[in-house]
Design a protein around this motif. Sequence first.
Motif, PDB file in Angstrom:
ATOM      1  N   VAL A   1      10.388 -14.206   6.139  1.00  0.00           N
ATOM      2  CA  VAL A   1      11.723 -14.480   5.864  1.00  0.00           C
ATOM      3  C   VAL A   1      12.534 -13.739   7.268  1.00  0.00           C
ATOM      4  N   ARG A   2      13.228 -14.547   8.046  1.00  0.00           N
ATOM      5  CA  ARG A   2      13.812 -13.783   9.271  1.00  0.00           C
ATOM      6  C   ARG A   2      13.142 -12.584   9.811  1.00  0.00           C
ATOM      7  N   ASP A   3      11.901 -12.669  10.144  1.00  0.00           N
ATOM      8  CA  ASP A   3      11.120 -11.697  10.785  1.00  0.00           C
ATOM      9  C   ASP A   3      10.812 -10.593   9.735  1.00  0.00           C
ATOM     10  N   ASN A   4      10.969 -10.791   8.505  1.00  0.00           N
ATOM     11  CA  ASN A   4      10.839  -9.861   7.318  1.00  0.00           C
ATOM     12  C   ASN A   4       9.434 -10.313   6.585  1.00  0.00           C
ATOM     13  N   GLN A   5       8.518  -9.795   6.305  1.00  0.00           N
ATOM     14  CA  GLN A   5       7.579 -10.080   5.547  1.00  0.00           C
ATOM     15  C   GLN A   5       7.708  -9.698   4.067  1.00  0.00           C
ATOM     16  N   ILE A   6       7.651 -10.470   3.192  1.00  0.00           N
ATOM     17  CA  ILE A   6       7.679 -10.562   1.858  1.00  0.00           C
ATOM     18  C   ILE A   6       6.481 -10.858   1.060  1.00  0.00           C
ATOM     19  N   ASP A   7       6.081 -10.345  -0.072  1.00  0.00           N
ATOM     20  CA  ASP A   7       5.061 -10.441  -0.842  1.00  0.00           C
ATOM     21  C   ASP A   7       5.310 -10.105  -2.360  1.00  0.00           C
ATOM     22  N   ALA A   8       5.698 -11.270  -2.940  1.00  0.00           N
ATOM     23  CA  ALA A   8       6.447 -11.135  -4.163  1.00  0.00           C
ATOM     24  C   ALA A   8       5.233 -11.026  -5.253  1.00  0.00           C
ATOM     25  N   GLY A   9       3.954 -11.615  -4.951  1.00  0.00           N
ATOM     26  CA  GLY A   9       2.795 -11.416  -5.838  1.00  0.00           C
ATOM     27  C   GLY A   9       2.164 -10.180  -5.918  1.00  0.00           C
ATOM     28  N   LYS A  10       2.241  -9.452  -4.721  1.00  0.00           N
ATOM     29  CA  LYS A  10       2.048  -8.056  -4.693  1.00  0.00           C
ATOM     30  C   LYS A  10       3.091  -7.058  -5.515  1.00  0.00           C
ATOM     31  N   GLU A  11       4.169  -7.470  -5.432  1.00  0.00           N
ATOM     32  CA  GLU A  11       5.193  -6.838  -6.012  1.00  0.00           C
ATOM     33  C   GLU A  11       5.161  -6.495  -7.538  1.00  0.00           C
ATOM     34  N   LEU A  12       4.568  -7.885  -8.040  1.00  0.00           N
ATOM     35  CA  LEU A  12       4.419  -8.296  -9.281  1.00  0.00           C
ATOM     36  C   LEU A  12       3.090  -7.708 -10.010  1.00  0.00           C
ATOM     37  N   VAL A  13       2.204  -7.623  -9.225  1.00  0.00           N
ATOM     38  CA  VAL A  13       1.086  -6.925  -9.708  1.00  0.00           C
ATOM     39  C   VAL A  13       1.327  -5.333  -9.711  1.00  0.00           C
ATOM     40  N   LYS A  14       2.216  -4.910  -8.802  1.00  0.00           N
ATOM     41  CA  LYS A  14       2.461  -3.451  -8.976  1.00  0.00           C
ATOM     42  C   LYS A  14       3.318  -3.290 -10.039  1.00  0.00           C
ATOM     43  N   THR A  15       4.220  -4.075 -10.385  1.00  0.00           N
ATOM     44  CA  THR A  15       5.064  -3.975 -11.585  1.00  0.00           C
ATOM     45  C   THR A  15       4.198  -3.886 -13.091  1.00  0.00           C
ATOM     46  N   LEU A  16       3.281  -4.752 -13.093  1.00  0.00           N
ATOM     47  CA  LEU A  16       2.568  -5.050 -14.077  1.00  0.00           C
ATOM     48  C   LEU A  16       1.452  -3.777 -14.585  1.00  0.00           C
ATOM     49  N   LYS A  17       1.172  -3.210 -13.317  1.00  0.00           N
ATOM     50  CA  LYS A  17       0.234  -2.233 -13.723  1.00  0.00           C
ATOM     51  C   LYS A  17       0.812  -0.948 -14.181  1.00  0.00           C
ATOM     52  N   THR A  18       2.166  -0.794 -14.126  1.00  0.00           N
ATOM     53  CA  THR A  18       2.953   0.222 -15.008  1.00  0.00           C
ATOM     54  C   THR A  18       3.527  -0.608 -16.431  1.00  0.00           C
ATOM     55  N   ASN A  19       3.139  -1.720 -16.638  1.00  0.00           N
ATOM     56  CA  ASN A  19       3.572  -2.236 -18.008  1.00  0.00           C
ATOM     57  C   ASN A  19       2.643  -2.125 -19.039  1.00  0.00           C
ATOM     58  N   LYS A  20       2.926  -1.704 -20.296  1.00  0.00           N
ATOM     59  CA  LYS A  20       2.120  -1.526 -21.335  1.00  0.00           C
ATOM     60  C   LYS A  20       2.360  -2.564 -22.391  1.00  0.00           C
ATOM     61  N   ASP A  21       3.017  -3.610 -22.283  1.00  0.00           N
ATOM     62  CA  ASP A  21       3.293  -4.731 -23.142  1.00  0.00           C
ATOM     63  C   ASP A  21       1.942  -5.426 -23.389  1.00  0.00           C
ATOM     64  N   MET A  22       0.998  -5.678 -22.723  1.00  0.00           N
ATOM     65  CA  MET A  22      -0.289  -6.389 -22.758  1.00  0.00           C
ATOM     66  C   MET A  22      -1.509  -5.473 -22.049  1.00  0.00           C
ATOM     67  N   GLY A  23      -2.515  -5.959 -22.507  1.00  0.00           N
ATOM     68  CA  GLY A  23      -3.773  -5.474 -21.981  1.00  0.00           C
ATOM     69  C   GLY A  23      -3.975  -6.044 -20.482  1.00  0.00           C
ATOM     70  N   TRP A  24      -3.142  -5.851 -19.437  1.00  0.00           N
ATOM     71  CA  TRP A  24      -3.374  -6.563 -18.109  1.00  0.00           C
ATOM     72  C   TRP A  24      -4.745  -6.290 -17.460  1.00  0.00           C
ATOM     73  N   GLU A  25      -5.414  -7.358 -17.095  1.00  0.00           N
ATOM     74  CA  GLU A  25      -6.581  -6.976 -16.219  1.00  0.00           C
ATOM     75  C   GLU A  25      -6.598  -7.964 -14.956  1.00  0.00           C
ATOM     76  N   PHE A  26      -6.763  -7.499 -13.965  1.00  0.00           N
ATOM     77  CA  PHE A  26      -6.628  -8.018 -12.652  1.00  0.00           C
ATOM     78  C   PHE A  26      -7.766  -8.337 -12.120  1.00  0.00           C
ATOM     79  N   THR A  27      -7.939  -9.823 -12.007  1.00  0.00           N
ATOM     80  CA  THR A  27      -9.217 -10.129 -11.257  1.00  0.00           C
ATOM     81  C   THR A  27      -9.163 -11.358 -10.442  1.00  0.00           C
ATOM     82  N   ASN A  28     -10.150 -12.138 -10.310  1.00  0.00           N
ATOM     83  CA  ASN A  28     -10.142 -13.412  -9.548  1.00  0.00           C
ATOM     84  C   ASN A  28      -9.956 -14.287 -10.174  1.00  0.00           C
ATOM     85  N   ARG A  29      -9.672 -15.714  -9.664  1.00  0.00           N
ATOM     86  CA  ARG A  29      -9.666 -16.992 -10.543  1.00  0.00           C
ATOM     87  C   ARG A  29     -10.855 -17.319 -11.329  1.00  0.00           C
TER      88      ARG A  29
END
Length: 735
Positions: A66-94
């Motif tokens: 976006v206007r020469d700036n790289q954004i990665d909302a998915g990566k930021e979401l994963v980073k946020t969920l790794k500190t979230n304890k509401d669920m037993g989040w497990e990060f894997t492939n489809r």
Amino acid sequence: MRNIWKIFTSDVKNISKNWVAAVLIGGLIFLPSLYAWLNIIASWDPYSQTDQMPVAVVNEDVGATVRDNQIDAGKELVKTLKTNKDMGWEFTNRKKAMEKLEYGDYFSVIIIPKDFSEKLASVISDKPEKATMEYYVNEKINSIAPKITGKGASVIVEKMSGQFVSTVNGVIFDLFNDLGIEIENDLPDIKRFEQYIFDVEANLPEINQKLKESLTDATSAQNILRKAQNLMPEAQRLTNEGLGTINSTTEFLTKAENRLNEMAPKINEDLQKVQSISKESNEFLKEIQSVDLDFTELENVKKQMNERMNSAISTVETIEADLKHLRDINNAQPSTPAEEEENEVPSAPIGGAELDDAIEKTAALKVTLVEVQNNVENVNGLVEGKQQQLKQAIDDMQQIAAGTSIKLDTFIKDYKETIEPKVFSEVANAKKTLLDAKEVLVGIQSTIPEVERIINNTDGHVSDGTEVIEKILGEFPYVNDKVRQLADRIRKVQGEMDIGDIIELLQNDPEAERSFFEEPIVLKENKLFPIENYGTGMTPFYTVLAIWVGCLLLISLLAVDVKHEDNYFAREVYFGRLFTFITIGILQTLIVTSGDMVLLGVKVQEPFWFIVFGLFISLIFMSIVYTLVSVFGDVGKALAIIMLVLQIAGSGGTYPVALLPEFFQWINPVLPFTYAIDLMREAVGGIVWRRVGTDILYLACVGIAFQLFGAFLKETVNKQTNKLLKKSKESGLFH
């Protein structure tokens, strides 16, 4: 009453003497408490364990620019969920996530698609697209789990939406802040513009008048230009004719100058000759004045004088003729076309006055010479006897000759010093003037095409200007209305809001505004009757249920009739055994209610009334269940179980009544559980005595109704049920 008390005390003695009975009764007293306690513990705080529910997260987002700036909302979401304890989040492939979801190892799967960031970034485009996340859930595993994991997925979407809105609005309010500063800097210009609009509004009538005057002036200018265009050919013609006239006049002056140059020596020569004759004649007359003349000598003198006078007169006439000729040449200079067209007198000849004066003086000189000649002719008459008169005549002639000589000297001097130089000077000046005029006309002639072009262009511009002014005048009513509307809007805005307030609003802290839009509404929860946890909230339901279950256990194991029943009335048997059941029910209730508070730690707002209300409920429930079994036997047990089933579903103990099916909503107001649970909730959360009064009144009425029913109808109904019981035993299936 004595028999009723006898039956009750007999039951107590039998229990105390028979240890097996005492053990069984003790089990019946404690068993309902275990039912309540285990269910309360199980539902104590189930949502605190959601971090043990495995939920897979698959991030396929590839990011966006976006206007020469790289954004990665998915990566930021994963980073946020790794500190979230509401669920037993497990990060894997489809692939792995979907396999484990199908098998039941995962309760749900959340997939962040590869275009997640790209669609979020489309907010700055003219066609923004909503970002999506895929949510898969295995509802077969558990009925509650999908709701919990679905809530977790909703929380993720809400957090991402909040962060996105916060970020976007942060950028917007940064721009607003800069805009506020810029507007503040431009405030004087804005004020000036507002005043300009008001000034324009005030001057609109004058502007309209000026436009009309400008249109009139433009039309007049256009007419003048078109006249000038029409005159251009005439100006060209006159210029050409003027050049022709100047050329011909210059040629004529050149010829005249050449003629003057030719004639000047001859005229000078003649003048010298006349002067010489005049001097000789004067000298001759002086000589003869001193001698006496006879007739013969006089004739000689006369002859000599005549010859000299004739020669002088002839020379003077030649000079006069030359001067006249010169004047005629001068007078013959060509006239201008304007003089010819307007029949005007030609302009004065160059040096004309001087030539005329010279001619007059020549004519006068000629007259003088002629006079001298005439005097000479008259000498003969004076000679005869008039010697003295002759002498006087010669003297007069000599004076005339002397005067003529002086006049001739003066004339020659004037001619040489004044007339001739003046004529030559005037001719030279005329030639110079004509050359200057020719240069001017040549310049005019060369300029005429450019002037014509400029006039044509100016005519075009004036024509265009006229059209523009006409168009402006045509649009003036619209402009007039718009300017007045704009002025009214400015006055209205000034009256409603100060621009300083707008600037102050725009200059709000962008960080504070970003925080606001990330969570614009904060739910301020005010708990009127606070319940500590889910288990505490379920305590009224499970406690009431345990009391009813305790009643069912008692009527299942204990007999409602007594031995030697024939010695007692049916009413005495009913109340005598009822006291026994009620006593055991009270013990059950005391254990379950006190155990809720002491053993489980349930926070009850009114502990005393919690126990009292429990005892009252136990009394009513025992009256209902005991009466059903005492009156209807085994059928009564079935009825008690049916009532239990209906009340669990329809009392609103677990779900609000408004969420229940219509049938259960219809029977809810008549179910004892409805009022018993509500009564216990009042003690747990905080008492509203009006509700307590309603609950106690209804339950008391139900209990009294069942007791009256059992007291008065037991004997009659038992006769019918005993026949049915006897018939059922014949089948060998019932005891």
